[in-house]
Enzyme design. Structure first.
Site, PDB file in Angstrom:
ATOM      1  N   CYS A  80     -25.441 -48.921  35.935  1.00 14.61           N
ATOM      2  CA  CYS A  80     -25.349 -48.541  34.540  1.00 14.61           C
ATOM      3  C   CYS A  80     -26.043 -49.597  33.707  1.00 14.61           C
ATOM      4  CB  CYS A  80     -23.894 -48.414  34.100  1.00 14.61           C
ATOM      5  SG  CYS A  80     -22.954 -47.168  34.999  1.00 14.61           S
ATOM      6  N   LYS A  94     -41.989 -44.137  48.775  1.00 17.37           N
ATOM      7  CA  LYS A  94     -42.474 -43.852  47.426  1.00 17.37           C
ATOM      8  C   LYS A  94     -42.616 -42.352  47.198  1.00 17.37           C
ATOM      9  CE  LYS A  94     -42.001 -47.310  45.670  1.00 17.37           C
ATOM     10  NZ  LYS A  94     -41.255 -47.749  46.718  1.00 17.37           N
ATOM     11  N   GLU A 116     -43.166 -47.732  53.604  1.00 15.02           N
ATOM     12  CA  GLU A 116     -43.134 -47.878  52.152  1.00 15.02           C
ATOM     13  C   GLU A 116     -43.818 -46.696  51.457  1.00 15.02           C
ATOM     14  OE1 GLU A 116     -42.688 -49.313  48.254  1.00 15.02           O
ATOM     15  OE2 GLU A 116     -41.567 -49.521  50.125  1.00 15.02           O
ATOM     16  N   LYS A 145     -32.235 -48.131  39.383  1.00 16.68           N
ATOM     17  CA  LYS A 145     -33.044 -49.268  39.802  1.00 16.68           C
ATOM     18  C   LYS A 145     -32.282 -50.311  40.622  1.00 16.68           C
ATOM     19  CE  LYS A 145     -36.938 -51.658  39.552  1.00 16.68           C
ATOM     20  NZ  LYS A 145     -38.158 -51.152  40.197  1.00 16.68           N
ATOM     21  N   ARG A 174     -31.438 -48.062  34.669  1.00 21.77           N
ATOM     22  CA  ARG A 174     -30.192 -48.290  35.398  1.00 21.77           C
ATOM     23  C   ARG A 174     -29.303 -47.057  35.440  1.00 21.77           C
ATOM     24  NH1 ARG A 174     -28.169 -53.396  36.481  1.00 21.77           N
ATOM     25  NH2 ARG A 174     -29.604 -55.096  36.088  1.00 21.77           N
ATOM     26  N   HIS A 231     -43.262 -38.699  70.847  1.00 21.32           N
ATOM     27  CA  HIS A 231     -41.878 -38.831  71.287  1.00 21.32           C
ATOM     28  C   HIS A 231     -40.935 -38.036  70.397  1.00 21.32           C
ATOM     29  CE1 HIS A 231     -42.972 -41.760  74.310  1.00 21.32           C
ATOM     30  NE2 HIS A 231     -43.640 -42.447  73.392  1.00 21.32           N
ATOM     31  N   ASN A 277     -19.616 -51.269  34.299  1.00 19.59           N
ATOM     32  CA  ASN A 277     -20.585 -51.080  35.382  1.00 19.59           C
ATOM     33  C   ASN A 277     -19.931 -51.610  36.654  1.00 19.59           C
ATOM     34  OD1 ASN A 277     -22.842 -50.740  36.986  1.00 19.59           O
ATOM     35  ND2 ASN A 277     -23.763 -52.676  36.385  1.00 19.59           N
ATOM     36  N   GLY A 278     -19.849 -50.775  37.681  1.00 16.76           N
ATOM     37  CA  GLY A 278     -19.254 -51.207  38.935  1.00 16.76           C
ATOM     38  C   GLY A 278     -18.393 -50.119  39.542  1.00 16.76           C
ATOM     39  N   GLU A 308     -39.054 -40.549  47.092  1.00 20.48           N
ATOM     40  CA  GLU A 308     -38.108 -40.879  46.029  1.00 20.48           C
ATOM     41  C   GLU A 308     -38.536 -40.351  44.670  1.00 20.48           C
ATOM     42  OE1 GLU A 308     -37.399 -45.076  45.391  1.00 20.48           O
ATOM     43  OE2 GLU A 308     -39.467 -45.582  45.827  1.00 20.48           O
ATOM     44  N   TRP A 365     -24.967 -43.765  35.271  1.00 18.58           N
ATOM     45  CA  TRP A 365     -25.411 -43.057  36.472  1.00 18.58           C
ATOM     46  C   TRP A 365     -24.146 -42.600  37.184  1.00 18.58           C
ATOM     47  CZ3 TRP A 365     -25.106 -43.389  41.827  1.00 18.58           C
ATOM     48  CH2 TRP A 365     -26.089 -42.712  42.554  1.00 18.58           C
TER      49      TRP A 365
END
Length: 604
Positions: free
Chosen positions: A4, A485, A481, A599, A29, A504, A104-105, A488, A78
């Site tokens: 948040c 990207k 990576e 983030k 956030r 495989h 926040n938490g 997401e 969030w």
């Protein structure tokens, strides 16, 4: 996970504009809902909405009230506990109408606390956060405690694994903001206009550049002209402020449509900043104690998560092949709860953009207890992992606002290269300053060629539901990576892996039209990767090759300049960032704010 954005301001003038502007800068956030509480001493106001800060601004205008206040707190959420709704948005109000709280938490034992203490209280939301403000109210009324003592009592009831950043306002003391922190970043800022509180300095750079960080267990009582700090035992203390040397404009998009594109474009500058600080023609400028400890280690352990983990995979090869030190890379959330057998003289390197990654901090606390030394590479000075590690170095990437990390990855890989080069000494015979300077120029050339990659995204990813990135050696790490990207921000189901693993199992997923992107920068395995590409082509894939010049063939799609092969991730990653950006943009998505993500991962 819970993320948040929190801001608070108590001052001599109206604070709403600064609260809204600060909150907008912290939307990375969380952006499911937003709210603000204001108090001008005679009257107070609460406004909450679903959606982002623009919705909050609109609601404040439409209500027709004169929203005024010289003190206030604001929050962008969030969602975790409870869905996206006005009721679940912050700030939360106590049942007696006296206290307002943002959080926040995660309160791990909120259900148990509700059962034990709040049976007669009608909760208005589904959140764990509301439980905190209702407990404070109850302890004030039934135990006859001050607001400060009730806050401390509430905190004492929380499960030890709980994370919190609390801002609390009391209508009976309208110019004060009570602040408490554990495992969730919180800063108090000092200014001539008053004093501010924020979960990230970026949110209040328009007001001040001078901040005091709260440590776990700290409580602050913030007034417009005074701040009192207390430790977990309520012992008062003082702490010196630090100055954040960032221009507020660095946290703005400027003329860019999205932060992510701005941050991709800034990667060449990031490398130049690192060179200016750490490596010039006269040598490396990193503390001798850091280099000595790394040289003395018999094994390095790189600890990270997400994009930082991928940067660690690239860096590990430099420490092994240049410096000759065995190096392991671990996902922090796994290492924290399943620590492997360690070598006799280990040294730990933590990679974290925010410096607040909860899983990485758990590892750091564990290894601190065992007496091992560590180095944190982070973009945020004075952050928790910065303070708690033995050593710390800044990434110098500047504020990274987009949820999908780009320039922090490049900064991490480049700084790892500089450290490994310094440790290697006479073991290597190339000029890293020259190589990185040329790479900065090459990155600029790639970002200036956006049209090529925009067209490739349309041609290869326009209607794709899944995609694959493949490579060998360090290219396989970049593939991870690149796939992250893409998935997401465009929501394309993307996988990255070592090209030799195709046969495989993964070949079963290749069908007509499946996009396969191959990264080829390693001379030893270039032919093998091409063979793997042919295996997918034979099964109908659409292939796109990203290849360095000396390994390129006439039909390759995107050609990059030749570089030291272990430095190639600094170049090969950039086209993949732009492919992901344009794939998201072409789908009409919010590039900076992908669904279900935020983030900073500040709890476990």
């Amino acid at each position: 996970m819970f993320y948040c954005g929190i801001v608070g301001f108590t001052g001599v003038n109206q604070v709403l504009p600064q609260l809204l502007d600060g909150l907008q800068k912290l939307e990375y956030r969380g952006y499911d809902s937003a709210g603000v509480y204001l108090n001008n001493g005679d009257q107070d106001y609460l406004e909450k909405v679903t959606g982002g800060v623009d919705n909050l601004r609109a609601a404040l205008t439409q209500d027709g009230q004169d929203f005024a206040g010289t003190a206030g707190i604001a929050h962008t959420r969030w969602a975790t506990h409870g869905g996206v709704s006005v009721e679940n948005a912050h700030p939360h109000l106590s049942a007696d109408g006296r206290f307002y709280l943002v959080h926040n938490g995660v309160i791990e034992n909120y259900k148990e606390l509700t059962e034990e203490y709040l049976q007669g209280v009608e909760l208005k939301s589904e959140t764990d956060s509301e439980v905190a403000v209702q407990l404070i109210s109850k302890f004030v009324s039934e135990n006859h405690l001050s607001t400060f003592d009730a806050l401390r009592m509430m905190i004492s009831k929380l499960d030890q694994n709980s994370a919190y950043g609390f801002l609390l306002m009391d209508r009976q003391a309208p110019d004060l903001i009570y602040v408490a922190k554990n495992k969730s970043p919180m800063l108090v800022g000092l200014s001539e206009q008053g004093n501010v509180v924020t979960s990230d300095a970026v949110g209040m750079l328009e007001v001040t550049h001078d901040f005091i960080e709260l440590h776990d267990g700290d409580i602050a009582v913030v007034g417009k002209d005074k701040i009192d700090f207390f430790d977990k035992n309520a012992v008062q203390f003082t702490r010196e402020p630090f100055h954040v040397d960032i221009d507020a404009s660095e946290a703005d998009k400027g003329t860019y449509p999205f932060y992510m594109l701005k941050e991709i474009d800034e990667q060449a500058i990031v490398i130049r900043h690192l060179l200016d600080r750490y490596l010039d023609e006269n040598g490396v400028h990193i503390g001798g104690a850091i280099l000595d400890e790394i040289k003395a280690a018999d094994r390095l352990y790189i600890i990270a998560a997400g994009t930082s983990y991928h940067a660690g995979l690239a860096g590990a090869r430099m420490f092994e092949q240049w410096a000759g030190i065995p190096t392991e890379v671990h996902i922090s959330s796994e290492f924290a709860y399943e620590q492997p057998l360690l070598s006799a003289k280990p040294f730990f390197i933590f990679l974290t953009q925010s410096g607040e990654t909860a899983d990485s901090r758990e590892v750091l606390q564990n290894i601190n207890e065992q007496g091992y030394h560590s180095l944190t590479l982070t973009n945020v000075e004075k952050s928790t992992l910065w303070r708690e590690a033995t050593y710390a170095l800044p990434l110098l990437a500047g504020p990274e606002i987009a949820v999908a990390s780009t320039k922090a990855y490049v900064a991490q890989v480049a700084l790892e290269a500089i450290i490994a080069y310094a440790v290697a000494g006479d073991r290597v015979d190339f000029n890293l300053h020259k190589d990185l300077s040329e790479i900065a120029v090459d990155i600029q050339a790639i970002v200036d060629d956006k049209a090529t990659l925009e067209k490739a995204a349309a041609d290869f990813l326009g209607d794709a539901k899944n995609a694959f990135y493949i490579g060998r050696g360090v290219d396989s790490s970049v593939s991870l990576e690149a796939a992250l990207k893409l998935k997401e921000i465009s929501y394309v189901q993307a996988e990255g892996f070592a090209a030799g693993e195709l046969k495989h199992g993964t070949l079963a997923l290749i069908e007509e039209g499946t996009p396969v992107f191959a990264i080829i920068s390693q001379s030893k395995t270039a032919g093998l990767v091409r063979g793997n590409v042919s295996e997918t082509t034979a099964r109908g894939s659409k292939t796109y090759t990203i290849v360095t010049k000396s390994l390129a063939k006439a039909d390759d799609d995107y050609i990059l300049p030749d570089v030291n092969e272990l430095l190639s991730p600094l170049l090969t990653v950039v086209p993949t960032q732009l492919l992901a950006y344009y794939a998201s943009l072409q789908r009409g998505l919010n590039v900076d704010r992908p669904r279900n993500l935020a983030k900073s991962v500040t709890v476990q």
